[in-house]
Write a protein that holds these residues in place. Structure first.
Motif, PDB file in Angstrom:
ATOM      1  N   GLN A  57       0.864  -1.183   0.000  1.00 26.54           N
ATOM      2  CA  GLN A  57       0.000   0.000   0.000  1.00 26.54           C
ATOM      3  C   GLN A  57       0.903   1.237   0.000  1.00 26.54           C
ATOM      4  O   GLN A  57       1.899   1.277   0.697  1.00 26.54           O
ATOM      5  N   SER A  58       0.529   2.217  -0.768  1.00 28.51           N
ATOM      6  CA  SER A  58       1.327   3.449  -0.798  1.00 28.51           C
ATOM      7  C   SER A  58       1.173   4.205   0.517  1.00 28.51           C
ATOM      8  O   SER A  58       0.171   4.053   1.227  1.00 28.51           O
ATOM      9  N   LEU A  59       2.157   5.031   0.815  1.00 27.43           N
ATOM     10  CA  LEU A  59       2.082   5.857   2.015  1.00 27.43           C
ATOM     11  C   LEU A  59       0.886   6.800   1.919  1.00 27.43           C
ATOM     12  O   LEU A  59       0.209   7.056   2.923  1.00 27.43           O
ATOM     13  N   TYR A  60       0.584   7.278   0.734  1.00 25.91           N
ATOM     14  CA  TYR A  60      -0.603   8.114   0.527  1.00 25.91           C
ATOM     15  C   TYR A  60      -1.854   7.380   1.010  1.00 25.91           C
ATOM     16  O   TYR A  60      -2.634   7.908   1.803  1.00 25.91           O
ATOM     17  N   ARG A  61      -2.052   6.162   0.537  1.00 26.06           N
ATOM     18  CA  ARG A  61      -3.242   5.398   0.928  1.00 26.06           C
ATOM     19  C   ARG A  61      -3.267   5.127   2.430  1.00 26.06           C
ATOM     20  O   ARG A  61      -4.313   5.212   3.055  1.00 26.06           O
ATOM     21  N   LEU A  62      -2.129   4.783   2.992  1.00 25.12           N
ATOM     22  CA  LEU A  62      -2.079   4.470   4.422  1.00 25.12           C
ATOM     23  C   LEU A  62      -2.413   5.700   5.274  1.00 25.12           C
ATOM     24  O   LEU A  62      -3.180   5.605   6.232  1.00 25.12           O
ATOM     25  N   VAL A  63      -1.860   6.844   4.926  1.00 28.17           N
ATOM     26  CA  VAL A  63      -2.102   8.056   5.712  1.00 28.17           C
ATOM     27  C   VAL A  63      -3.546   8.521   5.551  1.00 28.17           C
ATOM     28  O   VAL A  63      -4.230   8.839   6.538  1.00 28.17           O
ATOM     29  N   VAL A  64      -4.052   8.545   4.326  1.00 27.60           N
ATOM     30  CA  VAL A  64      -5.440   8.963   4.115  1.00 27.60           C
ATOM     31  C   VAL A  64      -6.378   8.002   4.838  1.00 27.60           C
ATOM     32  O   VAL A  64      -7.350   8.431   5.477  1.00 27.60           O
ATOM     33  N   THR A  65      -6.079   6.721   4.805  1.00 29.24           N
ATOM     34  CA  THR A  65      -6.913   5.744   5.507  1.00 29.24           C
ATOM     35  C   THR A  65      -6.918   6.009   7.000  1.00 29.24           C
ATOM     36  O   THR A  65      -7.975   5.931   7.649  1.00 29.24           O
ATOM     37  N   GLU A  66      -5.777   6.342   7.581  1.00 32.58           N
ATOM     38  CA  GLU A  66      -5.733   6.658   9.015  1.00 32.58           C
ATOM     39  C   GLU A  66      -6.645   7.846   9.331  1.00 32.58           C
ATOM     40  O   GLU A  66      -7.322   7.863  10.356  1.00 32.58           O
ATOM     41  N   ILE A  67      -6.685   8.824   8.452  1.00 31.69           N
ATOM     42  CA  ILE A  67      -7.566   9.971   8.659  1.00 31.69           C
ATOM     43  C   ILE A  67      -9.028   9.551   8.509  1.00 31.69           C
ATOM     44  O   ILE A  67      -9.888   9.947   9.303  1.00 31.69           O
ATOM     45  N   LEU A  68      -9.321   8.720   7.516  1.00 36.32           N
ATOM     46  CA  LEU A  68     -10.691   8.243   7.320  1.00 36.32           C
ATOM     47  C   LEU A  68     -11.166   7.400   8.505  1.00 36.32           C
ATOM     48  O   LEU A  68     -12.349   7.403   8.849  1.00 36.32           O
ATOM     49  N   LEU A  69     -10.248   6.674   9.140  1.00 35.01           N
ATOM     50  CA  LEU A  69     -10.609   5.792  10.249  1.00 35.01           C
ATOM     51  C   LEU A  69     -10.875   6.536  11.558  1.00 35.01           C
ATOM     52  O   LEU A  69     -11.434   5.957  12.490  1.00 35.01           O
ATOM     53  N   GLN A  70     -10.500   7.791  11.638  1.00 34.89           N
ATOM     54  CA  GLN A  70     -10.695   8.532  12.884  1.00 34.89           C
ATOM     55  C   GLN A  70     -12.179   8.643  13.198  1.00 34.89           C
ATOM     56  O   GLN A  70     -12.958   9.150  12.393  1.00 34.89           O
ATOM     57  N   ARG A  71     -12.551   8.091  14.360  1.00 37.23           N
ATOM     58  CA  ARG A  71     -13.927   8.124  14.861  1.00 37.23           C
ATOM     59  C   ARG A  71     -14.929   7.470  13.915  1.00 37.23           C
ATOM     60  O   ARG A  71     -16.092   7.865  13.840  1.00 37.23           O
ATOM     61  N   PRO A 162       9.928   2.215  14.889  1.00 38.22           N
ATOM     62  CA  PRO A 162       8.868   1.938  15.870  1.00 38.22           C
ATOM     63  C   PRO A 162       8.273   3.232  16.415  1.00 38.22           C
ATOM     64  O   PRO A 162       8.991   4.145  16.818  1.00 38.22           O
ATOM     65  N   ALA A 163       6.968   3.301  16.364  1.00 40.16           N
ATOM     66  CA  ALA A 163       6.232   4.459  16.878  1.00 40.16           C
ATOM     67  C   ALA A 163       4.862   3.956  17.325  1.00 40.16           C
ATOM     68  O   ALA A 163       4.230   3.191  16.612  1.00 40.16           O
ATOM     69  N   PRO A 164       4.411   4.363  18.500  1.00 44.00           N
ATOM     70  CA  PRO A 164       3.130   3.851  19.002  1.00 44.00           C
ATOM     71  C   PRO A 164       1.945   4.361  18.197  1.00 44.00           C
ATOM     72  O   PRO A 164       1.835   5.551  17.924  1.00 44.00           O
ATOM     73  N   LEU A 165       1.085   3.431  17.796  1.00 46.25           N
ATOM     74  CA  LEU A 165      -0.173   3.777  17.151  1.00 46.25           C
ATOM     75  C   LEU A 165      -1.266   3.391  18.136  1.00 46.25           C
ATOM     76  O   LEU A 165      -1.820   2.294  18.078  1.00 46.25           O
ATOM     77  N   LEU A 166      -1.515   4.279  19.061  1.00 43.24           N
ATOM     78  CA  LEU A 166      -2.434   3.972  20.152  1.00 43.24           C
ATOM     79  C   LEU A 166      -3.714   4.777  20.034  1.00 43.24           C
ATOM     80  O   LEU A 166      -3.713   5.978  20.262  1.00 43.24           O
ATOM     81  N   ASP A 167      -4.788   4.075  19.705  1.00 42.13           N
ATOM     82  CA  ASP A 167      -6.089   4.723  19.759  1.00 42.13           C
ATOM     83  C   ASP A 167      -6.682   4.439  21.134  1.00 42.13           C
ATOM     84  O   ASP A 167      -6.052   3.804  21.983  1.00 42.13           O
ATOM     85  N   GLY A 168      -7.881   4.918  21.371  1.00 43.26           N
ATOM     86  CA  GLY A 168      -8.507   4.737  22.682  1.00 43.26           C
ATOM     87  C   GLY A 168      -8.681   3.276  23.058  1.00 43.26           C
ATOM     88  O   GLY A 168      -8.466   2.896  24.218  1.00 43.26           O
ATOM     89  N   SER A 169      -9.031   2.451  22.103  1.00 41.69           N
ATOM     90  CA  SER A 169      -9.239   1.024  22.388  1.00 41.69           C
ATOM     91  C   SER A 169      -7.936   0.344  22.796  1.00 41.69           C
ATOM     92  O   SER A 169      -7.897  -0.424  23.757  1.00 41.69           O
ATOM     93  N   MET A 170      -6.870   0.627  22.059  1.00 45.51           N
ATOM     94  CA  MET A 170      -5.584   0.008  22.385  1.00 45.51           C
ATOM     95  C   MET A 170      -5.060   0.521  23.718  1.00 45.51           C
ATOM     96  O   MET A 170      -4.464  -0.233  24.491  1.00 45.51           O
ATOM     97  N   ALA A 171      -5.279   1.785  24.014  1.00 43.62           N
ATOM     98  CA  ALA A 171      -4.852   2.339  25.306  1.00 43.62           C
ATOM     99  C   ALA A 171      -5.551   1.604  26.451  1.00 43.62           C
ATOM    100  O   ALA A 171      -4.926   1.279  27.470  1.00 43.62           O
ATOM    101  N   ARG A 172      -6.851   1.290  26.289  1.00 52.42           N
ATOM    102  CA  ARG A 172      -7.572   0.544  27.329  1.00 52.42           C
ATOM    103  C   ARG A 172      -7.004  -0.862  27.493  1.00 52.42           C
ATOM    104  O   ARG A 172      -6.862  -1.361  28.608  1.00 52.42           O
TER     105      ARG A 172
END
Length: 181
Positions: A57-71, A162-172
């Protein structure tokens, strides 16, 4: 080259724990290894197949997907994924869309005004940069609409750092296993 998912997760957990001042005993390396093994095992048995998890997957697709996945539920974005990237295959194509066009296109997945604004500003900046993210993390964070989570996703996906990708669910999940912050 990126390391294994497990190695990246361990490094991210250590880094995240250090930032949150979790007791050293809670983050003992053996405990982190056990947790990582449990999570990887769980994912291998229960993980869902989403288009953004597929190889190459391109970095473009991955980053845009992360934005689309918010909430927004992952299944909702998965249903919308192919249509979105067929219409907007690059930063340049996305930057050419008007705000109203983006809002209308994003309406089916919710919070369309906010998403259209973020994607419009970010795509204009990225198109001007030829689709290349800055090398320095602090410069990535200064991009329009890019917070800690998306900036961490950029360095993880682009560099394998390595960088943490922690959303609310993972933090719990982490707090239940390792204890409160």
């Amino acid at each position: 080259a990126p390391g294994s998912w497990g190695a990246q997760m361990k490094a991210s957990l250590r880094k995240s724990a250090a930032r949150r001042n979790i007791k050293k005993s809670a983050m003992h390396p053996a405990r982190v290894r056990r947790f990582t093994c449990h999570v990887v095992e769980w994912f291998n048995e229960n993980g869902r197949d989403f288009p953004w998890r597929r190889a190459n997957q391109s970095l473009y697709r991955l980053v845009v997907t992360e934005i689309l996945l918010q909430r927004t539920r992952a299944e909702t974005v998965a249903d919308f994924y192919a249509e979105f990237f067929a219409r907007f295959p690059s930063w340049r194509a996305l930057s050419r869309a008007t705000g109203l066009e983006l809002e209308r296109f994003l309406m089916p997945i919710g919070i369309w005004k906010r998403r259209a604004s973020v994607l419009g500003r970010l795509s204009a900046e990225m198109a001007a940069r030829g689709g290349r993210f800055p090398r320095e993390y602090s410069d990535v964070r200064r991009l329009p609409g890019v917070g800690q989570y998306v900036a961490n996703a950029v360095v993880l996906f682009r560099d394998g750092t390595p960088a943490p990708l922690l959303d609310g669910s993972m933090a719990r999940v982490l707090e239940r296993y390792f204890g409160p912050r």
